[in-house]
Scaffold this motif. Sequence first.
Motif, PDB file in Angstrom:
ATOM      1  N   ARG B 214       0.822  -1.191   0.000  1.00  0.00           N
ATOM      2  CA  ARG B 214       0.000   0.000   0.000  1.00  0.00           C
ATOM      3  C   ARG B 214       0.875   1.268   0.000  1.00  0.00           C
ATOM      4  N   ARG B 215       2.002   1.226   0.748  1.00  0.00           N
ATOM      5  CA  ARG B 215       2.873   2.385   0.854  1.00  0.00           C
ATOM      6  C   ARG B 215       3.595   2.662  -0.459  1.00  0.00           C
ATOM      7  N   ILE B 216       3.947   1.586  -1.183  1.00  0.00           N
ATOM      8  CA  ILE B 216       4.589   1.784  -2.491  1.00  0.00           C
ATOM      9  C   ILE B 216       3.598   2.424  -3.460  1.00  0.00           C
ATOM     10  N   LEU B 217       2.344   1.922  -3.421  1.00  0.00           N
ATOM     11  CA  LEU B 217       1.308   2.500  -4.284  1.00  0.00           C
ATOM     12  C   LEU B 217       1.109   3.986  -3.974  1.00  0.00           C
ATOM     13  N   ASP B 218       0.926   4.280  -2.699  1.00  0.00           N
ATOM     14  CA  ASP B 218       0.679   5.670  -2.309  1.00  0.00           C
ATOM     15  C   ASP B 218       1.872   6.556  -2.670  1.00  0.00           C
ATOM     16  N   GLY B 219       3.101   6.055  -2.398  1.00  0.00           N
ATOM     17  CA  GLY B 219       4.309   6.801  -2.755  1.00  0.00           C
ATOM     18  C   GLY B 219       4.381   7.044  -4.260  1.00  0.00           C
ATOM     19  N   MET B 220       4.056   6.030  -5.018  1.00  0.00           N
ATOM     20  CA  MET B 220       4.060   6.135  -6.474  1.00  0.00           C
ATOM     21  C   MET B 220       3.070   7.201  -6.952  1.00  0.00           C
ATOM     22  N   PHE B 221       1.842   7.164  -6.371  1.00  0.00           N
ATOM     23  CA  PHE B 221       0.861   8.178  -6.770  1.00  0.00           C
ATOM     24  C   PHE B 221       1.392   9.577  -6.443  1.00  0.00           C
ATOM     25  N   ALA B 222       2.025   9.708  -5.275  1.00  0.00           N
ATOM     26  CA  ALA B 222       2.534  11.020  -4.865  1.00  0.00           C
ATOM     27  C   ALA B 222       3.602  11.512  -5.854  1.00  0.00           C
ATOM     28  N   VAL B 223       4.581  10.673  -6.152  1.00  0.00           N
ATOM     29  CA  VAL B 223       5.665  11.141  -7.043  1.00  0.00           C
ATOM     30  C   VAL B 223       5.191  11.319  -8.470  1.00  0.00           C
ATOM     31  N   CYS B 224       4.089  10.673  -8.839  1.00  0.00           N
ATOM     32  CA  CYS B 224       3.550  10.874 -10.189  1.00  0.00           C
ATOM     33  C   CYS B 224       2.653  12.105 -10.254  1.00  0.00           C
ATOM     34  N   GLY B 225       2.430  12.751  -9.109  1.00  0.00           N
ATOM     35  CA  GLY B 225       1.642  13.982  -9.113  1.00  0.00           C
ATOM     36  C   GLY B 225       0.146  13.791  -9.005  1.00  0.00           C
ATOM     37  N   PRO B 227      -3.110  14.145  -6.976  1.00  0.00           N
ATOM     38  CA  PRO B 227      -3.483  14.884  -5.763  1.00  0.00           C
ATOM     39  C   PRO B 227      -3.915  13.920  -4.661  1.00  0.00           C
ATOM     40  N   ASP B 228      -3.579  14.253  -3.418  1.00  0.00           N
ATOM     41  CA  ASP B 228      -3.886  13.401  -2.253  1.00  0.00           C
ATOM     42  C   ASP B 228      -5.306  12.846  -2.263  1.00  0.00           C
ATOM     43  N   ASP B 229      -6.272  13.735  -2.557  1.00  0.00           N
ATOM     44  CA  ASP B 229      -7.662  13.298  -2.435  1.00  0.00           C
ATOM     45  C   ASP B 229      -8.099  12.383  -3.580  1.00  0.00           C
ATOM     46  N   LYS B 230      -7.174  12.141  -4.518  1.00  0.00           N
ATOM     47  CA  LYS B 230      -7.537  11.235  -5.620  1.00  0.00           C
ATOM     48  C   LYS B 230      -6.850   9.873  -5.504  1.00  0.00           C
ATOM     49  N   PHE B 231      -6.046   9.664  -4.455  1.00  0.00           N
ATOM     50  CA  PHE B 231      -5.327   8.388  -4.311  1.00  0.00           C
ATOM     51  C   PHE B 231      -6.261   7.182  -4.422  1.00  0.00           C
ATOM     52  N   ARG B 232      -7.337   7.240  -3.643  1.00  0.00           N
ATOM     53  CA  ARG B 232      -8.232   6.088  -3.562  1.00  0.00           C
ATOM     54  C   ARG B 232      -8.897   5.771  -4.888  1.00  0.00           C
ATOM     55  N   THR B 233      -9.388   6.817  -5.507  1.00  0.00           N
ATOM     56  CA  THR B 233     -10.149   6.574  -6.743  1.00  0.00           C
ATOM     57  C   THR B 233      -9.214   6.151  -7.881  1.00  0.00           C
ATOM     58  N   ILE B 234      -8.012   6.730  -7.931  1.00  0.00           N
ATOM     59  CA  ILE B 234      -7.039   6.312  -8.947  1.00  0.00           C
ATOM     60  C   ILE B 234      -6.580   4.877  -8.663  1.00  0.00           C
ATOM     61  N   CYS B 235      -6.426   4.578  -7.388  1.00  0.00           N
ATOM     62  CA  CYS B 235      -6.033   3.232  -6.973  1.00  0.00           C
ATOM     63  C   CYS B 235      -7.057   2.202  -7.453  1.00  0.00           C
ATOM     64  N   SER B 236      -8.342   2.532  -7.346  1.00  0.00           N
ATOM     65  CA  SER B 236      -9.357   1.563  -7.744  1.00  0.00           C
ATOM     66  C   SER B 236      -9.382   1.412  -9.264  1.00  0.00           C
ATOM     67  N   THR B 237      -8.937   2.441  -9.993  1.00  0.00           N
ATOM     68  CA  THR B 237      -8.826   2.295 -11.446  1.00  0.00           C
ATOM     69  C   THR B 237      -7.631   1.395 -11.801  1.00  0.00           C
ATOM     70  N   VAL B 238      -6.518   1.604 -11.106  1.00  0.00           N
ATOM     71  CA  VAL B 238      -5.343   0.754 -11.341  1.00  0.00           C
ATOM     72  C   VAL B 238      -5.702  -0.715 -11.107  1.00  0.00           C
ATOM     73  N   ASP B 239      -6.569  -0.952 -10.101  1.00  0.00           N
ATOM     74  CA  ASP B 239      -6.981  -2.310  -9.738  1.00  0.00           C
ATOM     75  C   ASP B 239      -7.643  -3.046 -10.902  1.00  0.00           C
ATOM     76  N   LYS B 240      -8.102  -2.272 -11.898  1.00  0.00           N
ATOM     77  CA  LYS B 240      -8.810  -2.911 -13.013  1.00  0.00           C
ATOM     78  C   LYS B 240      -7.872  -3.406 -14.106  1.00  0.00           C
ATOM     79  N   LEU B 241      -6.571  -3.202 -13.904  1.00  0.00           N
ATOM     80  CA  LEU B 241      -5.598  -3.573 -14.948  1.00  0.00           C
ATOM     81  C   LEU B 241      -5.608  -5.058 -15.293  1.00  0.00           C
ATOM     82  N   ASP B 242      -6.102  -5.892 -14.390  1.00  0.00           N
ATOM     83  CA  ASP B 242      -6.136  -7.321 -14.725  1.00  0.00           C
ATOM     84  C   ASP B 242      -7.306  -7.673 -15.625  1.00  0.00           C
ATOM     85  N   LYS B 243      -8.237  -6.732 -15.805  1.00  0.00           N
ATOM     86  CA  LYS B 243      -9.377  -7.018 -16.677  1.00  0.00           C
ATOM     87  C   LYS B 243      -9.445  -6.074 -17.877  1.00  0.00           C
TER      88      LYS B 243
END
Lengths: 518, 518
Positions: B214-225, B227-243
């Motif tokens: 989880r920390r690598i994901l969050d760190g990655m989102f931060a360094v990629c720019g 915004p903090d309040d979009k971590f969760r929603t972007i994370c759930s989009t990344v989760d769809k990469l297997d489909k």
Amino acid sequence: MADRAETQEAIKVQGEVVRKLKAEKASKDQIDVEVAKLLELKLRLGGDDVKHQFVLKTPKGTRDYNPKQMAIREKVFNTIVSCFKRHGAETIDTPVFELKETLTGKYGEDSKLIYDLKDQGGELLSLRYDLTVPFARFLAMNKISNIKRYHIAKVYRRDNPAMTRGRYREFYQCDFDIAGHYDPMIPDAECLRIVSEILGELDLGDFHIKVNDRRILDGMFAVCGVPDDKFRTICSTVDKLDKMCWEDVKNEMVKEKGLSEEAADMIGQYVSMQGGMDLAVRLLEDPKMSQSKQACAGLSDMKQLFSYLELFQVTDKVVFDLSLARGLDYYTGVIYEAMLGPAGATPPPPPPPQAGAPKAEESLSVGSVAGGGRYDGLVGMFDPKGRAVPCVGVSIGVERIFSILEQKAEAEKVRTTEVQVLVASAQKNLLEERLRLVTELWNAGIKAESMFKKNPKLLSQLQHCEESGIPLVAILGEQELKNGMVKLRTVATREEVRDSCVCVCVCNSLIAIKSRQC
Amino acid sequence: MADRAETQEAIKVQGEVVRKLKAEKASKDQIDVEVAKLLELKLRLGGDDVKHQFVLKTPKGTRDYNPKQMAIREKVFNTIVSCFKRHGAETIDTPVFELKETLTGKYGEDSKLIYDLKDQGGELLSLRYDLTVPFARFLAMNKISNIKRYHIAKVYRRDNPAMTRGRYREFYQCDFDIAGHYDPMIPDAECLRIVSEILGELDLGDFHIKVNDRRILDGMFAVCGVPDDKFRTICSTVDKLDKMCWEDVKNEMVKEKGLSEEAADMIGQYVSMQGGMDLAVRLLEDPKMSQSKQACAGLSDMKQLFSYLELFQVTDKVVFDLSLARGLDYYTGVIYEAMLGPAGATPPPPPPPQAGAPKAEESLSVGSVAGGGRYDGLVGMFDPKGRAVPCVGVSIGVERIFSILEQKAEAEKVRTTEVQVLVASAQKNLLEERLRLVTELWNAGIKAESMFKKNPKLLSQLQHCEESGIPLVAILGEQELKNGMVKLRTVATREEVRDSCVCVCVCNSLIAIKSRQC
């Protein structure tokens, strides 16, 4: 957020309700209910004010099982399942909820105790109330006309819990049933043999099984002059004889239920009768009973039942008792109930009611640990063409059995894991070596663990063995590692051996420990 | 009966609704819902008009297990439980429902899938959604600060079922968790070892386990720019990469969720990375990643994890994959998911959606059979003083495993009982002798049965042995009875022996059969 202000107002009002109840020293149950409502309102608002305001508890009438309780539960289930398998049973499972209509009309007055699910769109659902109705639904749905099956699962009743006595709102049932068209009373007798085997093997002390027959009860009511439409209600009064004296039962029949005194007295004579095959023979010749065709059919079957029980070697445990009248609507023939204690003994007095809790209506009488009977009509209620599949079965009251065994085990140490060897180290910086060794043991199928610390103290590793009853400890040290050896200690005796193959060494030691224990 | 006429009117209206839907050939689901409402109304009226109008089914998204399925299920559970016990786990159980507030705020968007119970007075209850939250509640309630426990039980989600792929609304979870303050990554590595042991032993073919943090994901989102309040929603989009392919995922990020194209592309580069310890080392030196303290903490732990996995001999099964982003809110560190098939393989295309069923949103990706991670904050949410108990665990997706093994076993004959000997008779009128003999066998602990007929045909008794795989049949005849003997036949070979003690004879024959099979 439809109306935040409205919710806040409701919280204020509800807060008052709770404060008032507390001031009035109302019952805990009552207060809990109102506090739950208050929290629900606060949850609607959301926000931080609800954080850490959790009521840390399981729902009323339910409990968690801790590891020690689980170890006892596992042992009881193993005994029961072994018995079911010894008698050739298969097993099935059904969902925890059923369509509401599947349960409707099966439990008479008890239907009010069914848990319903909230209507969240879709089907109307209820939690299962027993395993018998789902079994009948399963048979009808799959057009199965004969099966011998067991089913162990939790059922749900919004009853007044009496948890110290093993009465919960969520509780296990262990059911064994035989469905199919067979010659009379052979499967019925096998069910009684099964109850007898299980209660004997669980080592709960003396027990006896009362049997009766729905047809004998109905016939008895008829010849005693009970009007047809009062059979059920008089039957449920008779059912209280194990908790109330005859005078109170008679009073209820006459004063509350309007039965004639004469009829009540006649019933009183019959329900005091207990015996075996002899009683069935005697009642078949009874001038009044013999007038009822129903009663005669029941009594002939009872005679037959006892002849099979003789062959199954369980007549010493079974008593034909005319006062036994199980509540459930669906029974059509033989009924039975097993009680702890010797036959004819007065049941122990019930504990005083808990403060604030309304007096519980018992569905199983005090001391009852199994019950069942024949229900030939239930499957037909589900079959679109009304095809009947005769069934007979028994349900083991395991919660009560758990309670008894848990009390017995209170002072005892019960092992809750099965670890055979702990991989320990005597010096620092041996984590890698420990993990390598424990992997070797797992690869060999040996139950092993190592502490999740880089540098645990030897003492704390040895203490862990003592506390969890681990019989062996493999102790790594630099000397042993240099020589490619491992030191294995038997915890109880402190005997030590050294070997190059830890797996062989562990297996030999376990065999040695076992043979010492025998 | 508040208003019988009103109910009758409602039935009429609802009947029209159903008829109209049927005429319009609406989806089965839609019709079922309205029919259920109609039946509910009719039930309110009561009476005979509802009899035999049952919809004979289990609730949507649930199923019964028949004896063959149960035999498979038992085998899978035995394998899993053996593994958990080999690793020193205890077991607990919790109620099927929890106070509603216990589940509130733990599952993010998925909370809408929780089943609530109807408010029938008293507490507000919900069916458990997983076993992790009840476990955390159990730890906080009992102030337990370290335990290694497993829990096998059913959980409930009002999801869109896809039952052919093993996705149900009622399904089993098999959870293993380690709670306690330990040195980093040792328990985490053991969880991965356990997944690897279980999937290997269940013989499901090749598999691999993706890990991330989880920390690598969050760190990655931060360094990629991001915004903090979009971590969760972007994370759930990344989760769809297997489909979904990367283009679609990127589209969703940029067009639906308003992420900058640049940030999305940067994420795209990271989430295509897979490797082992080497990748962790490389990313620790990555000029961007190394700017995030969170990412560095996660990457160092990942390195450590792989060093333990090496000792546990499972590095060939584990892949560090930056695209893995499990949905649940409560994860704080390592996360993992096991998939069938070799690493890097494209998952099989999902089957076409069922007619009428809305397209299912997958919570487990295709091929996923286990998942878990570290959740250090969950227990603290329940503790009145917020005391944290770090936890890591894994959940085995047994329903999918059952589906696979059931399909494999479709053509096979699976024994559903364990009967060792059938007591049969060659002539009429030997029921008593059969029952006496079967009792002798039960007394000796032998699994035995006899048919429930007075005079079954020998052929039907032998057929029963063939059908249910009973290896031995004891055949009673008048000649044998006269001589005090019993004839024992091995069903498969038709070999026969005669002996005066049937129990000894059965035991010897079973040993002989077993040694022949070895």
